[in-house]
Scaffold this motif. Structure first.
Motif, PDB file in Angstrom:
ATOM      1  N   TRP A 255       0.837  -1.202   0.000  1.00 43.49           N
ATOM      2  CA  TRP A 255       0.000   0.000   0.000  1.00 43.49           C
ATOM      3  C   TRP A 255       0.869   1.248   0.000  1.00 43.49           C
ATOM      4  O   TRP A 255       0.633   2.185  -0.747  1.00 43.49           O
ATOM      5  N   ALA A 256       1.932   1.238   0.833  1.00 46.39           N
ATOM      6  CA  ALA A 256       2.828   2.391   0.909  1.00 46.39           C
ATOM      7  C   ALA A 256       3.537   2.613  -0.412  1.00 46.39           C
ATOM      8  O   ALA A 256       3.721   3.742  -0.857  1.00 46.39           O
ATOM      9  N   GLN A 257       3.910   1.524  -1.060  1.00 43.80           N
ATOM     10  CA  GLN A 257       4.585   1.653  -2.341  1.00 43.80           C
ATOM     11  C   GLN A 257       3.671   2.228  -3.390  1.00 43.80           C
ATOM     12  O   GLN A 257       4.072   3.029  -4.226  1.00 43.80           O
ATOM     13  N   ARG A 258       2.449   1.783  -3.331  1.00 43.74           N
ATOM     14  CA  ARG A 258       1.482   2.290  -4.285  1.00 43.74           C
ATOM     15  C   ARG A 258       1.342   3.794  -4.147  1.00 43.74           C
ATOM     16  O   ARG A 258       1.272   4.539  -5.099  1.00 43.74           O
ATOM     17  N   ARG A 259       1.347   4.240  -2.913  1.00 43.38           N
ATOM     18  CA  ARG A 259       1.199   5.676  -2.661  1.00 43.38           C
ATOM     19  C   ARG A 259       2.437   6.428  -3.112  1.00 43.38           C
ATOM     20  O   ARG A 259       2.371   7.512  -3.648  1.00 43.38           O
ATOM     21  N   ALA A 260       3.617   5.808  -2.866  1.00 46.50           N
ATOM     22  CA  ALA A 260       4.845   6.512  -3.209  1.00 46.50           C
ATOM     23  C   ALA A 260       5.141   6.449  -4.687  1.00 46.50           C
ATOM     24  O   ALA A 260       6.046   7.096  -5.171  1.00 46.50           O
TER      25      ALA A 260
END
Lengths: 276, 411, 285
Positions: A255-260
């Motif tokens: 999820w964090a990667q998707r956001r970044a």
């Protein structure tokens, strides 16, 4: 076979199948964590219950060894990964005397039967008068993990493109900066993989630990013994909880990667090609 | 060109790690020397610390897994009661999975005359004998064991491996017989030869314990293990070896035969009496236990004090505690093997009756079964035999070598 | 001065790890080597008699088990490679943002205790259990069929347990491959398959070598799969099981140590042959 079919169905399908294969016994473990066996053995389904998830936390005879094993695994992984990476760096980048001997020193621990490693280490402790316990277990785990780290990191380091470091130097970066900003991120996947392997090896070690443990109980020691009589379902509950935590951790990461955005992708070199 | 430069980058990084000093050969050697010394000191440090530290606070007891009562909190009520009664804290560790494996972890210390970590250990009969003969056990002072003197059952005293109970007192015991499912075998099993019936090829379980297997084989040949010579052992081994080479045994198990027997992978197996009681109660009521017609070996585990154990007094107190019928009953209700303490079956029966009166049929049924299983009957005692007394290390090695050939089917 | 510094750097990098291995591995093993040449017993004590004859003796007695163990380990390595390579390839090339997550997924099962994993496999694979029981009920399998306690089952267990040891190094090597190299190949009229065999696979070779070594070497000395999945059946006894027994039950320390070193020497020989074939320049930069 068209590329499309391969990439769309065959490979992902195969990957899915392999993941299912890897998880099969874990699924069984999770299912049986809800079992309520009357006797010692948790092998026949005798009724659904959530009790195991509640009682596990007060079972210090199970959680105690688990915490001990986790502590040892984390510490030994950190140290062994550091030591092993340093060795891998020196082996792949330098010419020096004693390479062959060093290679031997790295490989033989992997070939030697665990019981020989364990028992011989015990005689060392006895001759030094070192009492067995957590520190000696730690020493043993670091010892056997180093080899695995070296082999894994080397796989990453071979064919490493020096021109990237050169570029860094050209831009006036000094030694440590070049290392930490260019070299390290590029070899990091190798170090991470080595660390994961070392962690898995340490948290599960039985024979070598047995001889260096004294009266410290690690989780594999406990569970190996318990398995001969019957592993209580609380153990399944504990394992399932760990799994859940690992899964959540992974989900958060995705999820964090998707956001970044693209910044999360690792290993994409931003320098010109020519990797030899 | 770039070679030289890039090396110096890393060099400099390393140098910076070592406080920016340029490294000369001398300082390099000094540092490694210092490092080696530091490491050596670090390893002896724990020993020094242990000697000057707060000292022992707990009685260290090594036992087999799941050999004691456990409540939902993972605590052991009987041990807690002991601590309450005597003020002695116990560090209970399930460190023994295998006699020889455990012995391997304490042997170097014992051989060097050091103190081991343990105050009380729980080896099986033959291991007691081995350790005693090598001078690795402390002698027991029976004046410190009033309960034992008063309550130890006759079948639990003065056994072949320690005739005067100089080094050990009985913990729990049982029979190694045969467990089988008559539905799967199609007939009753009554002798060890039945286990070797080719009709059951590949579906029979052997034990990885040399003594259990050799005894069963010897008894089936009409030889008492205690009287067996090496030639007798060879005959017994040949019988097992032929069967192993023919693929009779699916495997040679430790405790883990349990689930294979329970789920039907094995139609018959060498098995422990207490286990089959458990299996009938919980996992597979169809499985039966039988003492083979030639007889079966009996085993028992014992409490001993390793040489130079620090808390000798306290160890005696712990050993004596288990011969008080109250904790002995609680223990037996949980474990189900043979208890050495008199009066336990009656108390379990009383518990069963009390439970039934209170409407708890589950516990009542369980206790009824247990009350009959926790003490050997006269019939059982007549048909069980002791392990062979292997005179010395050479003989023991010979028997072990013979059995190793069986487990690898290497004639 | 600079010259001296340059020469010392590799040694400094090596120092902590090598020092550790020397003290806690080499020294104890040297003791074991000496032990193998001794004769005696636990009760009588051991005397160094330079009994080199123990080596041919243990090779003669247990040679077939050594061959069997090597065979199992080779099969395991081939199987893990066959399964692990496509897996690592998929994650590295098609994983995208899920790459790290997928790698974690691959290794996660191996944080659960080995004993629990293997016991659960034993439950799944029991004669009339979840898998085979269902197949037998459906009439697809003969009722006498069994999988556990056979060589196939031990290889199965070994393969399962060594899969991450193969996948991780493979992934690490594959992930490093620059896509542009492959693009360049296809620009030069190679088709996808050629691009793979001529560009990707050779570049991933260090990973293949690393994975093979990490799988083969420990697999030869494994004893635990033969114990749990193999039920210690005599058909599947591996050299590791014998060494266990020699050491603990028979207490024949010299023989156990000797057999251990035969295992080490034999494995190292095979590793040496392998790296020679593959080319040691693949192993190091």
């Amino acid at each position: 076979m068209s590329q499309k079919r391969l990439s769309r169905f065959l490979l992902p399908g195969f990957t899915g199948f392999v993941i299912a294969f890897l998880f099969a016994p874990i699924v069984v473990m999770i299912v049986f964590s809800f079992n309520a066996p009357l006797g010692h053995q948790n092998i026949t389904w005798q009724g659904f219950t959530l009790d195991n998830y509640l009682t596990i936390w007060s079972r210090s005879d199970i959680t105690g060894p688990m915490l001990t094993s986790l502590l040892i695994a984390v510490l030994s992984t950190l140290v062994a990964t550091a030591f092993g990476t340093l060795i891998a760096l020196s082996l792949t980048r330098y010419e020096f005397r004693g390479r062959a001997a060093l290679n031997l020193l790295i490989f033989i621990p992997m070939t030697a039967p665990e019981i020989i490693l364990g028992a011989s280490l015990l005689t060392l402790w006895v001759s030094f008068g070192t009492p067995r316990g957590l520190p000696t277990i730690l020493v043993a785990h670091i010892m056997f993990n180093i080899s695995y780290v070296v082999v894994t990191v080397r796989a990453r380091l071979s064919g490493f493109n020096r021109s990237l470091e050169e570029a860094g130097m050209d831009l006036y970066a000094d030694g440590p900066t070049t290392f930490w900003k260019i070299t390290f991120p590029l070899i990091f996947p190798g170090i991470l993989a080595a660390g994961l392997l070392a962690f898995a090896l340490s948290i599960d070690d039985y024979v070598i630990t047995l001889f260096s443990a004294g009266h410290t109980v690690t989780f594999p020691l406990w569970v190996y013994g318990a398995s001969r009589i019957g592993i209580p379902p609380e153990v399944n509950a504990l394992g399932s909880v760990f799994f859940l935590i690992a899964f959540l951790f992974m989900a958060v990461q995705v999820w964090a990667q998707r956001r970044a955005g693209r910044a999360g992708e690792a290993g994409v070199p931003i320098a010109p090609v020519a990797s030899r | 060109m770039s070679d030289h430069d890039e090396r110096s980058q890393i060099e400099r990084a390393v140098e910076r790690l070592m406080h920016g000093e340029p490294i000369s050969r001398r300082s390099f050697l000094r540092r490694t020397g210092r490092g080696g010394l530091a490491l050596g000191a670090a390893m002896t440090l724990p020993a020094i610390l242990a000697a000057c530290g707060p000292g022992k606070t707990k009685l260290e007891w090594a036992n087999w897994p799941l050999y004691i009562d456990v409540d939902d909190a993972g605590k052991h009520p009987t041990i807690e009661a002991f601590t309450k009664k005597t003020g002695i804290a116990v560090h209970y560790v399930e460190a023994i999975n295998d006699n020889e494996e455990f012995f391997g972890t304490i042997q170097p210390d014992l051989a060097a005359g050091n103190v081991t970590e343990w105050d009380v250990i729980s080896p099986t009969s033959w291991m007691v004998r081995r350790m005693a003969s090598q001078g690795y056990l402390e002698e027991i002072d029976h004046s410190k064991l009033p309960n034992w003197t008063a309550n130890a059952a006759d079948y639990a005293k003065g056994l072949w491996f320690d005739p005067d109970n100089k080094y050990s007192v009985w913990w729990q015991g049982g029979i190694t017989g045969i467990g089988y499912d008559p539905n799967l075998t199609g007939r009753e099993i009554t002798s060890f030869d039945d286990l070797l019936d080719p009709a059951f090829k590949g579906r029979v379980g052997g034990f990885s314990d040399m003594r259990d297997m050799m005894c069963l084989s010897l008894l089936s040949l009409g030889i008492k293990p205690a009287d067996a010579t090496l030639d007798d052992a060879k005959r017994a081994q040949q019988k097992l070896l032929k069967a192993a080479q023919a693929g009779q045994f699916r495997g040679f198990y430790g405790n883990e035969y349990y689930d294979s027997l329970s789920n039907g992978d094995l139609v018959a197996s060498v098995a422990w009496s207490g286990d089959i009681t458990q299996m009938q109660l919980y996992d597979n009521p169809k499985v039966k236990f039988v003492i083979p017609s030639g007889g079966a070996p009996r085993w028992n585990d014992n409490l001993c004090i390793p040489k130079k154990a620090v808390w000798n007094e306290q160890a005696h107190k712990l050993m004596d505690y288990w011969y008080d019928p109250v904790p002995a009953t609680t223990l037996s209700e949980y474990i189900g093997y043979w208890t050495p303490t008199k009066g336990v079956p009656e108390r379990i029966k009383a518990d069963a009756d009390a439970a039934r009166a209170a409407g708890d049929t589950k516990t009542a049924d369980l206790d009824d079964v247990l009350s009959k299983a926790v003490a050997p009957t006269a019939e059982q005692l007549a048909n069980v035999f002791d392990y062979p007394e292997l005179a010395d290390a050479a003989e023991e090695k010979a028997w072990n070598d013979l059995f190793l050939a069986v487990t690898t089917a290497n004639g | 001065m600079r010259g001296a510094r340059r020469r010392l750097t590799p040694y400094l990098l090596l120092l902590p790890g090598t020092g550790w291995l020397l003290l806690f591995f080499a020294v104890p093993m040297a003791f074991m080597l000496v032990m193998s040449l001794q004769e005696g017993s636990l009760s009588e004590g051991y005397r160094l008699t330079w009994n080199f004859g123990i080596y041919p003796k243990v090779i003669g007695e247990y040679g077939n088990l050594i061959l069997r163990s090597v065979g199992y380990a080779l099969s395991t390595t081939v199987l893990t490679l066959a399964i692990g390579y496509p897996m690592a390839y998929t994650i590295a090339f098609y994983g995208g943002r899920l790459k790290n997550a997928l790698v974690l997924v691959v290794i996660m099962p191996f944080f659960v205790s080995f004993v629990i994993r293997t016991l659960n496999w034993r439950m799944i694979l029991s004669d009339n259990g979840l898998l085979f029981g269902t197949l037998k009920d459906m009439g697809l399998l003969d009722h006498a069929f069994r999988f556990l306690a056979t060589p196939a089952s031990v290889i199965f267990g070994l393969t399962y347990n060594f899969l991450p040891f193969m996948i991780l190094p493979l992934y690490v090597a594959l992930e490093k491959v620059d896509r542009r190299t492959i693009e360049a190949a296809t620009d030069l009229y190679a088709n996808k398959v050629q691009a793979f065999w001529r560009v990707t696979f050779p570049l991933s070779l260090p990973g293949v070598v690393a994975g093979s070594l990490l799988t083969f070497i420990p697999a030869v000395g494994d004893f635990i799969n033969a114990d749990i999945i193999g039920a210690r059946s005599p058909d599947v006894a591996m050299v590791g099981n014998v060494i266990q027994r020699l050491f603990l039950s028979v207490n024949d320390f010299p023989a156990a140590a000797a057999l251990g070193f035969v295992l080490v020497a034999g494995t190292m020989l095979l590793v040496g042959i392998y790296t020679r074939i593959v080319g040691t320049d693949r192993l190091t930069a």
